[in-house]
Design a protein around this motif. Sequence first.
Motif, PDB file in Angstrom:
ATOM      1  N   ILE A 392       0.916  -1.094   0.174  1.00  0.00           N
ATOM      2  CA  ILE A 392      -0.180   0.130  -0.085  1.00  0.00           C
ATOM      3  C   ILE A 392       0.859   1.384  -0.094  1.00  0.00           C
ATOM      4  O   ILE A 392       0.418   2.255  -0.721  1.00  0.00           O
ATOM      5  CB  ILE A 392      -1.166  -0.103   1.211  1.00  0.00           C
ATOM      6  CG1 ILE A 392      -2.150  -0.817   1.142  1.00  0.00           C
ATOM      7  CG2 ILE A 392      -1.447   1.405   1.625  1.00  0.00           C
ATOM      8  CD1 ILE A 392      -3.058  -0.994   1.934  1.00  0.00           C
ATOM      9  N   SER A 393       1.987   1.391   0.795  1.00  0.00           N
ATOM     10  CA  SER A 393       2.764   2.515   1.176  1.00  0.00           C
ATOM     11  C   SER A 393       3.735   2.752  -0.332  1.00  0.00           C
ATOM     12  O   SER A 393       3.630   3.915  -0.630  1.00  0.00           O
ATOM     13  CB  SER A 393       3.668   2.170   2.132  1.00  0.00           C
ATOM     14  OG  SER A 393       4.682   3.369   2.213  1.00  0.00           O
ATOM     15  N   GLN A 394       4.037   1.667  -0.895  1.00  0.00           N
ATOM     16  CA  GLN A 394       4.515   1.841  -2.257  1.00  0.00           C
ATOM     17  C   GLN A 394       3.633   2.295  -3.336  1.00  0.00           C
ATOM     18  O   GLN A 394       4.096   3.150  -4.062  1.00  0.00           O
ATOM     19  CB  GLN A 394       5.194   0.303  -2.698  1.00  0.00           C
ATOM     20  CG  GLN A 394       6.283  -0.303  -1.857  1.00  0.00           C
ATOM     21  CD  GLN A 394       6.561  -1.711  -2.398  1.00  0.00           C
ATOM     22  OE1 GLN A 394       7.061  -1.518  -3.597  1.00  0.00           O
ATOM     23  NE2 GLN A 394       6.553  -2.542  -1.777  1.00  0.00           N
ATOM     24  N   ILE A 395       2.323   1.788  -3.351  1.00  0.00           N
ATOM     25  CA  ILE A 395       1.306   2.290  -4.308  1.00  0.00           C
ATOM     26  C   ILE A 395       1.188   3.797  -4.367  1.00  0.00           C
ATOM     27  O   ILE A 395       1.174   4.724  -5.015  1.00  0.00           O
ATOM     28  CB  ILE A 395       0.419   1.522  -4.498  1.00  0.00           C
ATOM     29  CG1 ILE A 395       0.532   0.072  -4.786  1.00  0.00           C
ATOM     30  CG2 ILE A 395      -0.685   1.990  -5.496  1.00  0.00           C
ATOM     31  CD1 ILE A 395      -0.692  -0.893  -4.933  1.00  0.00           C
ATOM     32  N   GLU A 403       5.784  -0.916 -10.917  1.00  0.00           N
ATOM     33  CA  GLU A 403       6.932  -1.192 -10.478  1.00  0.00           C
ATOM     34  C   GLU A 403       6.976  -1.677  -9.009  1.00  0.00           C
ATOM     35  O   GLU A 403       7.910  -1.008  -8.320  1.00  0.00           O
ATOM     36  CB  GLU A 403       8.061  -0.469 -10.839  1.00  0.00           C
ATOM     37  CG  GLU A 403       8.237  -0.393 -12.348  1.00  0.00           C
ATOM     38  CD  GLU A 403       9.549   0.845 -12.807  1.00  0.00           C
ATOM     39  OE1 GLU A 403       9.945   1.305 -11.826  1.00  0.00           O
ATOM     40  OE2 GLU A 403       9.833   1.046 -13.906  1.00  0.00           O
ATOM     41  N   ILE A 404       6.122  -2.067  -8.508  1.00  0.00           N
ATOM     42  CA  ILE A 404       5.845  -2.391  -7.141  1.00  0.00           C
ATOM     43  C   ILE A 404       6.549  -3.818  -6.486  1.00  0.00           C
ATOM     44  O   ILE A 404       6.264  -4.858  -7.362  1.00  0.00           O
ATOM     45  CB  ILE A 404       4.429  -2.494  -6.530  1.00  0.00           C
ATOM     46  CG1 ILE A 404       3.640  -1.081  -7.060  1.00  0.00           C
ATOM     47  CG2 ILE A 404       4.064  -2.838  -5.509  1.00  0.00           C
ATOM     48  CD1 ILE A 404       4.216   0.068  -6.472  1.00  0.00           C
ATOM     49  N   ASP A 405       7.364  -3.815  -5.535  1.00  0.00           N
ATOM     50  CA  ASP A 405       7.748  -5.037  -5.127  1.00  0.00           C
ATOM     51  C   ASP A 405       6.879  -5.634  -4.239  1.00  0.00           C
ATOM     52  O   ASP A 405       6.356  -5.240  -3.079  1.00  0.00           O
ATOM     53  CB  ASP A 405       9.232  -4.471  -4.501  1.00  0.00           C
ATOM     54  CG  ASP A 405      10.460  -4.153  -5.268  1.00  0.00           C
ATOM     55  OD1 ASP A 405      10.190  -4.494  -6.419  1.00  0.00           O
ATOM     56  OD2 ASP A 405      10.968  -3.271  -4.882  1.00  0.00           O
ATOM     57  N   ARG A 409       7.154 -13.866   0.975  1.00  0.00           N
ATOM     58  CA  ARG A 409       6.207 -14.522   1.921  1.00  0.00           C
ATOM     59  C   ARG A 409       4.771 -14.222   1.953  1.00  0.00           C
ATOM     60  O   ARG A 409       4.112 -14.757   2.986  1.00  0.00           O
ATOM     61  CB  ARG A 409       6.711 -15.124   3.134  1.00  0.00           C
ATOM     62  CG  ARG A 409       8.179 -15.884   2.929  1.00  0.00           C
ATOM     63  CD  ARG A 409       8.806 -16.302   4.294  1.00  0.00           C
ATOM     64  NE  ARG A 409       9.261 -15.380   5.246  1.00  0.00           N
ATOM     65  CZ  ARG A 409      10.172 -14.643   5.107  1.00  0.00           C
ATOM     66  NH1 ARG A 409      10.752 -14.787   4.067  1.00  0.00           N
ATOM     67  NH2 ARG A 409      10.645 -13.695   6.055  1.00  0.00           N
ATOM     68  N   ALA A 410       4.515 -13.072   1.136  1.00  0.00           N
ATOM     69  CA  ALA A 410       3.015 -12.610   1.059  1.00  0.00           C
ATOM     70  C   ALA A 410       2.858 -12.243  -0.335  1.00  0.00           C
ATOM     71  O   ALA A 410       2.177 -11.298  -0.667  1.00  0.00           O
ATOM     72  CB  ALA A 410       2.908 -11.696   1.884  1.00  0.00           C
ATOM     73  N   THR A 411       3.584 -13.093  -1.288  1.00  0.00           N
ATOM     74  CA  THR A 411       3.515 -12.606  -2.745  1.00  0.00           C
ATOM     75  C   THR A 411       2.261 -12.527  -3.316  1.00  0.00           C
ATOM     76  O   THR A 411       1.785 -11.569  -4.021  1.00  0.00           O
ATOM     77  CB  THR A 411       4.568 -13.557  -3.587  1.00  0.00           C
ATOM     78  OG1 THR A 411       5.699 -13.536  -2.889  1.00  0.00           O
ATOM     79  CG2 THR A 411       4.858 -12.989  -5.083  1.00  0.00           C
ATOM     80  N   CYS A 412       1.463 -13.672  -3.059  1.00  0.00           N
ATOM     81  CA  CYS A 412       0.289 -13.632  -3.776  1.00  0.00           C
ATOM     82  C   CYS A 412      -0.801 -12.658  -3.284  1.00  0.00           C
ATOM     83  O   CYS A 412      -1.472 -12.143  -4.184  1.00  0.00           O
ATOM     84  CB  CYS A 412      -0.478 -15.160  -3.477  1.00  0.00           C
ATOM     85  SG  CYS A 412       0.436 -16.451  -4.041  1.00  0.00           S
ATOM     86  N   SER A 413      -0.781 -12.158  -2.019  1.00  0.00           N
ATOM     87  CA  SER A 413      -1.515 -11.181  -1.648  1.00  0.00           C
ATOM     88  C   SER A 413      -1.057  -9.971  -2.099  1.00  0.00           C
ATOM     89  O   SER A 413      -1.945  -9.076  -2.499  1.00  0.00           O
ATOM     90  CB  SER A 413      -1.508 -11.254   0.008  1.00  0.00           C
ATOM     91  OG  SER A 413      -2.032 -12.425   0.636  1.00  0.00           O
ATOM     92  N   SER A 414       0.299  -9.664  -2.135  1.00  0.00           N
ATOM     93  CA  SER A 414       0.757  -8.371  -2.948  1.00  0.00           C
ATOM     94  C   SER A 414       0.141  -8.232  -4.307  1.00  0.00           C
ATOM     95  O   SER A 414      -0.069  -7.046  -4.576  1.00  0.00           O
ATOM     96  CB  SER A 414       2.172  -8.515  -2.690  1.00  0.00           C
ATOM     97  OG  SER A 414       2.832  -8.642  -1.366  1.00  0.00           O
TER      98      SER A 414
END
Length: 437
Positions: A392-395, A403-405, A409-414
Amino acid sequence: MILPLSVTSTFFFILNVRKIRPTSVAQVEDASGYKDGTYYGTGTGFGGTLKVQVDISGGKIAAIQILENNDGSEYISKASSIINAIISNQSTNVDTVSGATYSSVGIIQAVRDALSQAVVSSTDSSSQSSNTSQSDKNDSTTDTITGTVPYKEGIYYGTAEGYSGDVSVAVVIQEHTLKAILVTDNSDDEAFFNRAMDVVKNIMKKQSTDVDTVSGATYSSKGLLNAIKNALKQAEKATNGESLDEKVDTAKLTEAIENVNKLEESEYTEATWAVLKVRLQEAKEAMEAKEQAVVNKALDNLNQAVTLLEKKDSGDNEDKDDRVYIDGTYTVTVPCEPDEDEDFETYNLTMNVTIRDDKIVAITDIYGDGSSTNDSYIKKATNGTSSKEGVISQIVNKGLPEEIDAVSRATCSSNAIVAGCEKALEEAKRPEKTEAE
């Protein structure tokens, strides 16, 4: 940092703090005597872990001090009267304080925890009696614990990233020995974390952080190990006379507050200005905080409130017509699907995405409709960890989901959160812009 340590004899305990709230404690049989020294213990009060220091002098309880608690000051103040009762009776079999039952129980539990380390057994007594006239001889069979931990006595705290979130510990150092490792907070799955606790046991046995992670619970055990190492770094600072307070950088927050003070209230709608005033007050209070995380959170909230400010309608919509997206808050739902490395059932992730001036300015109310076990991953992707910025902070900082990282270990949720933002932008796109494309 690998710490080479050894001891001739070791007395330790390991506690994994649970979020339970007992209402009473059973009567126990009091020990015949205690070994002189300072001991530490924990119990569970109303708000969580409660820690005490118990001083034994002349074989008796001489003093009890509450080191840390999460209960309200009113309740802990009431419950503290139980300390005098314990000392007067030389027993923890005392009545709880009315109106502060949970806090009282926590104190009793913590004192008993500490006293359990100080108990003089029958073997101890006979050994002391037979060796009284031989005090100049080798004392390897006495109760004195010697170690080589080169740090000042005390309780030191450390945090590191586990599997689903941060792991926090408290490490007790006494008589140059690791006396206790207390797990004060963790977000990992209980089954994996219990397995990871073998790391703590091995550290206590070896009196060294040079131990292996636990197979099948690698991330959790690595988090524990790193948290303990971070606590020992704090101990090293204390021993060297350095301040343990985190150096907090408030420069960006100061600048943000100054910029807000330059804004004119009359130019903005009453509702959005009211939110800004609340965030501004929180930011001013955060300037006195001793944790960087508190300052960073206040800065994020203040910046978001500024971004969400709405100017009063001037009747001039010419600029708005040039925008790609229509301002507003869009509720979107997207699937969160497992990849080849994940094992969970596909579920739907719903969120509110606020768009203003062709930028995403807020992402709120994120929740999934699947198993509750997904919640920790959603939280991790949303907020990030101590070492990784949340999605959220990145977006919001970039304004667009580009280009959001993903949070490890929470890749799918991200990825699902990014997909949700993309869907919101598609829904917000002006019809004429779509046709022109």
